[in-house]
Design an enzyme around this catalytic site. Structure first.
Site, PDB file in Angstrom:
ATOM      1  CE1 TYR A  89      22.134   7.775  67.330  1.00  9.06           C
ATOM      2  CE2 TYR A  89      22.916   6.251  65.642  1.00  9.06           C
ATOM      3  CZ  TYR A  89      23.053   7.424  66.345  1.00  9.06           C
ATOM      4  OH  TYR A  89      24.126   8.260  66.080  1.00  9.06           O
ATOM      5  N   PRO A 123      28.669   4.208  59.646  1.00  8.85           N
ATOM      6  CG  PRO A 123      27.056   5.106  58.230  1.00  8.85           C
ATOM      7  CD  PRO A 123      28.067   4.024  58.312  1.00  8.85           C
ATOM      8  CE  LYS A 151      32.578   7.573  68.646  1.00  8.40           C
ATOM      9  NZ  LYS A 151      31.883   8.819  68.929  1.00  8.40           N
ATOM     10  CG  HIS A 180      21.731  16.903  69.914  1.00 13.89           C
ATOM     11  ND1 HIS A 180      20.940  16.043  69.189  1.00 13.89           N
ATOM     12  CD2 HIS A 180      21.438  18.150  69.476  1.00 13.89           C
ATOM     13  CE1 HIS A 180      20.201  16.734  68.342  1.00 13.89           C
ATOM     14  NE2 HIS A 180      20.496  18.013  68.477  1.00 13.89           N
TER      15      HIS A 180
HETATM   16  P1  RFL Z   1      36.969  12.731  52.677  1.00  8.95           P
HETATM   17  O1  RFL Z   1      35.907  13.598  53.257  1.00  8.95           O
HETATM   18  O2  RFL Z   1      36.526  11.550  51.872  1.00  8.95           O
HETATM   19  O3  RFL Z   1      37.923  13.660  51.787  1.00  8.95           O
HETATM   20  C1  RFL Z   1      38.893  13.131  50.922  1.00  8.95           C
HETATM   21  C2  RFL Z   1      39.146  14.148  49.826  1.00  8.95           C
HETATM   22  O4  RFL Z   1      40.194  13.665  48.974  1.00  8.95           O
HETATM   23  C3  RFL Z   1      39.816  13.881  47.611  1.00  8.95           C
HETATM   24  N1  RFL Z   1      40.538  12.888  46.773  1.00  8.95           N
HETATM   25  C4  RFL Z   1      41.611  13.194  46.015  1.00  8.95           C
HETATM   26  N2  RFL Z   1      42.262  14.361  45.801  1.00  8.95           N
HETATM   27  C5  RFL Z   1      43.338  14.345  44.973  1.00  8.95           C
HETATM   28  N3  RFL Z   1      43.780  13.208  44.332  1.00  8.95           N
HETATM   29  C6  RFL Z   1      43.162  12.031  44.524  1.00  8.95           C
HETATM   30  N4  RFL Z   1      43.604  10.921  43.903  1.00  8.95           N
HETATM   31  C7  RFL Z   1      42.031  11.984  45.398  1.00  8.95           C
HETATM   32  N5  RFL Z   1      41.182  11.004  45.812  1.00  8.95           N
HETATM   33  C8  RFL Z   1      40.312  11.573  46.643  1.00  8.95           C
HETATM   34  C9  RFL Z   1      38.298  13.692  47.609  1.00  8.95           C
HETATM   35  O5  RFL Z   1      37.680  14.323  46.491  1.00  8.95           O
HETATM   36  C10 RFL Z   1      37.930  14.349  48.934  1.00  8.95           C
HETATM   37  O6  RFL Z   1      37.673  15.730  48.782  1.00  8.95           O
HETATM   38  O7  RFL Z   1      37.945  12.172  53.807  1.00  8.95           O
HETATM   39  P2  RFL Z   1      38.395  12.784  55.207  1.00  8.95           P
HETATM   40  O8  RFL Z   1      38.845  14.194  55.069  1.00  8.95           O
HETATM   41  O9  RFL Z   1      39.273  11.768  55.809  1.00  8.95           O
HETATM   42  O10 RFL Z   1      37.017  12.859  56.071  1.00  8.95           O
HETATM   43  C11 RFL Z   1      36.349  11.692  56.488  1.00  8.95           C
HETATM   44  C12 RFL Z   1      34.844  11.951  56.579  1.00  8.95           C
HETATM   45  O11 RFL Z   1      34.408  12.559  55.379  1.00  8.95           O
HETATM   46  C13 RFL Z   1      34.034  10.658  56.840  1.00  8.95           C
HETATM   47  O12 RFL Z   1      34.691   9.839  57.775  1.00  8.95           O
HETATM   48  C14 RFL Z   1      32.617  10.964  57.394  1.00  8.95           C
HETATM   49  O13 RFL Z   1      31.824  11.618  56.445  1.00  8.95           O
HETATM   50  C15 RFL Z   1      31.912   9.653  57.818  1.00  8.95           C
HETATM   51  N6  RFL Z   1      30.552   9.867  58.295  1.00  8.95           N
HETATM   52  C16 RFL Z   1      30.288  10.326  59.573  1.00  8.95           C
HETATM   53  N7  RFL Z   1      31.311  10.653  60.399  1.00  8.95           N
HETATM   54  C17 RFL Z   1      31.060  11.186  61.635  1.00  8.95           C
HETATM   55  O14 RFL Z   1      32.014  11.461  62.378  1.00  8.95           O
HETATM   56  N8  RFL Z   1      29.775  11.429  62.089  1.00  8.95           N
HETATM   57  C18 RFL Z   1      28.694  11.131  61.324  1.00  8.95           C
HETATM   58  O15 RFL Z   1      27.587  11.434  61.729  1.00  8.95           O
HETATM   59  C19 RFL Z   1      28.929  10.523  60.025  1.00  8.95           C
HETATM   60  N9  RFL Z   1      27.912  10.226  59.220  1.00  8.95           N
HETATM   61  C20 RFL Z   1      29.476   9.579  57.442  1.00  8.95           C
HETATM   62  C21 RFL Z   1      28.144   9.764  57.942  1.00  8.95           C
HETATM   63  C22 RFL Z   1      29.667   9.125  56.140  1.00  8.95           C
HETATM   64  C23 RFL Z   1      28.591   8.845  55.340  1.00  8.95           C
HETATM   65  N10 RFL Z   1      28.848   8.421  54.012  1.00  8.95           N
HETATM   66  C24 RFL Z   1      28.357   9.101  52.887  1.00  8.95           C
HETATM   67  C25 RFL Z   1      29.845   7.413  53.780  1.00  8.95           C
HETATM   68  C26 RFL Z   1      27.061   9.474  57.152  1.00  8.95           C
HETATM   69  C27 RFL Z   1      27.272   8.987  55.862  1.00  8.95           C
HETATM   70  C28 RFL Z   1      26.048   8.636  55.046  1.00  8.95           C
HETATM   71  C1  PHB Z   2      23.890  12.344  60.369  1.00 10.39           C
HETATM   72  O1  PHB Z   2      23.206  13.256  60.864  1.00 10.39           O
HETATM   73  O2  PHB Z   2      24.232  12.363  59.186  1.00 10.39           O
HETATM   74  C2  PHB Z   2      24.300  11.210  61.222  1.00 10.39           C
HETATM   75  C3  PHB Z   2      24.069  11.250  62.574  1.00 10.39           C
HETATM   76  C4  PHB Z   2      24.451  10.174  63.381  1.00 10.39           C
HETATM   77  C5  PHB Z   2      25.034   9.070  62.809  1.00 10.39           C
HETATM   78  C6  PHB Z   2      25.293   9.043  61.444  1.00 10.39           C
HETATM   79  C7  PHB Z   2      24.914  10.110  60.640  1.00 10.39           C
HETATM   80  O3  PHB Z   2      25.357   8.016  63.591  1.00 10.39           O
END
Ligand code: RFL
Ligand code: PHB
Length: 390
Positions: A201, A293, A297, A72
């Protein structure tokens, strides 16, 4: 059982760390609370910075990403019925982002780990960390109800916001900073073509909306909602109607709707824990920090933490140097706070804050108008969106 690095959590942070360490001959075991299917099916982020893509390539898990990821060059900001393009490539001297789901990143990493070292223990219960200030910490857990102990040199706390690692640091050592926002995001995933080639956005009087995608045939959208909202009150038709109302007339006419594959509500929060190291425990990813989100980041910050942590551990095992271990927390936090600032700013700029007086909405509109018409402001936005350098 013995290993060199015990990794708690098989999200992107833990998996990527294990994969990078393995390339340098460093052994690790990942303890994950959930099942493999649960971890692989979680729908989350979608936008990867170039630094994240480079790290996945370095880890040898980017074949599918390079084939299927969508490059993109820009995105759009919509408000007051108009839309304005932010030319990421043009404003940053050629930098872009890649749209590729976190779900796919996780699947690629798990497949590589299982094929190479088979070192993930899924459904590890009651994980607890011990002797973190000694040079031989241990991790205790239950597998099929049977107590187990994993002895190691280091523990990497990659277990997300609700994990056990951060809570294992004494409160006298750990300082936390937090802001909870008075709204959440309701997300919908559907097999319909995205409304536009690029992300939109949208800032609207009724609230924010985001039009994203996973592929040219799969749409991912979000609308700002109240945190008290219940999913059962949001049938697909209501979500699509609300999304359409927040688009410009031109885009609204192009929105294709269809049955949802997944729906979820997520609260929005900013959070940082300092420091990221306690003795032989390192925190990385969501275990240490959360961003709303809006700036895309979260996953990218998890990747940059792992960039620094993998280098610190590789230097230690390569020649005994502890310099990068000592500087890990400081180095990560400089980048973390800048991503926190950007995510908070994007959130504040684009959302409707229910308790704000009308004056604040006017300030938002003025800032949006300024941002999309000032080359300087757009450049600042673009260089943060594509990712600050490591
Ligand atoms: P995770 O992915 O939460 O993984 C943590 C893992 O640890 C396990 N766990 C345990 N295991 C053993 N013992 C315990 N006591 C435990 N407690 C937990 C969990 O089951 C899990 O498997 O953390 P990690 O690896 O640091 O990754 C972080 C990312 O997942 C997170 O920052 C992103 O998803 C945030 N996020 C976005 N980030 C981006 O860079 N670009 C995006 O477009 C973006 N969009 C988003 C997002 C997060 C969202 N939500 C659902 C909060 C959009 C959404 C809607
Ligand atoms: C997504 O596609 O899930 C997404 C994209 C951009 C954002 C957050 C989430 O800022």
């Amino acid at each position: 059982m013995d290993t060199q690095v015990a990794i708690i959590g098989s999200g992107p942070a833990g998996l990527l760390l294990s994969q990078l360490l393995s390339l340098h001959g460093i052994r690790s075991v990942i303890l994950e609370r959930q099942t493999r299917a649960y971890v692989e099916d979680r729908i989350r982020a979608g936008v990867l910075e170039q630094g994240t893509v480079n790290l996945l390539r370095e880890a040898g898990v980017a074949d599918r990403l390079d084939r299927e990821g969508l490059t993109h060059d820009g995105f759009e900001i919509a408000f007051k019925g108009e839309h304005h393009r932010i030319d990421l490539r043009g404003l940053t001297g050629g930098k872009v982002v890649t749209v590729y789901g976190q779900t796919e990143v996780t699947r690629d990493l798990i497949a590589a780990r299982v094929a190479q070292d088979d070192n993930i223990v899924f459904e590890a219960g009651d994980v607890s960390l011990h002797d973190l200030e000694s040079d031989r910490p241990s991790v205790r857990y239950l597998k099929d109800g049977v107590p187990q102990e994993l002895r190691c040199d280091f523990v990497a706390g990659c277990d997300g916001f609700h994990g056990v690692s951060r809570r294992s640091i004494p409160s006298s050592v750990l300082k936390t900073y937090e802001q909870v926002y008075p709204f959440g995001w309701l997300g919908i995933l559907a097999d319909t073509p995205p409304v536009s080639d690029e992300l939109i956005y949208a800032s609207h009087d009724a609230g924010f909306a985001l039009f994203s995608m996973r592929s040219i045939a799969r749409t991912r959208c979000y609308i700002q909602c109240s945190v008290e909202e219940k999913l059962e009150d949001w049938p697909d038709d209501r979500i699509w109607a609300e999304l359409r109302s927040r688009l410009s007339p031109e885009h609204a006419a192009a929105l294709v709707t269809g049955p949802s594959i997944e729906k979820s509500i997520a609260p929005l929060r900013s959070f940082v824990a300092e420091p990221l190291r306690f003795g032989r425990l390192f925190l990385a990813g969501d275990a240490a920090h959360i961003v709303p989100p809006t700036g895309a980041k979260g996953l990218n910050l998890a990747a940059s933490d792992i960039h620094y942590l993998s280098r610190a551990l590789t230097a230690f095992y390569g020649g005994g140097s502890t310099a990068l271990i000592e500087s890990y927390s400081r180095t990560c936090l400089r980048r973390i706070w800048k991503s926190e600032r950007f995510s908070w700013w994007m959130t504040t700029l684009l959302h409707h804050f229910p308790d704000d007086p009308p004056f604040k909405r006017k300030m938002q509109e003025a800032e949006l108008d300024y941002v999309v018409h000032s080359e300087a402001a757009m450049t600042a936005l673009a260089e943060n969106y594509v990712g600050l350098p490591y």
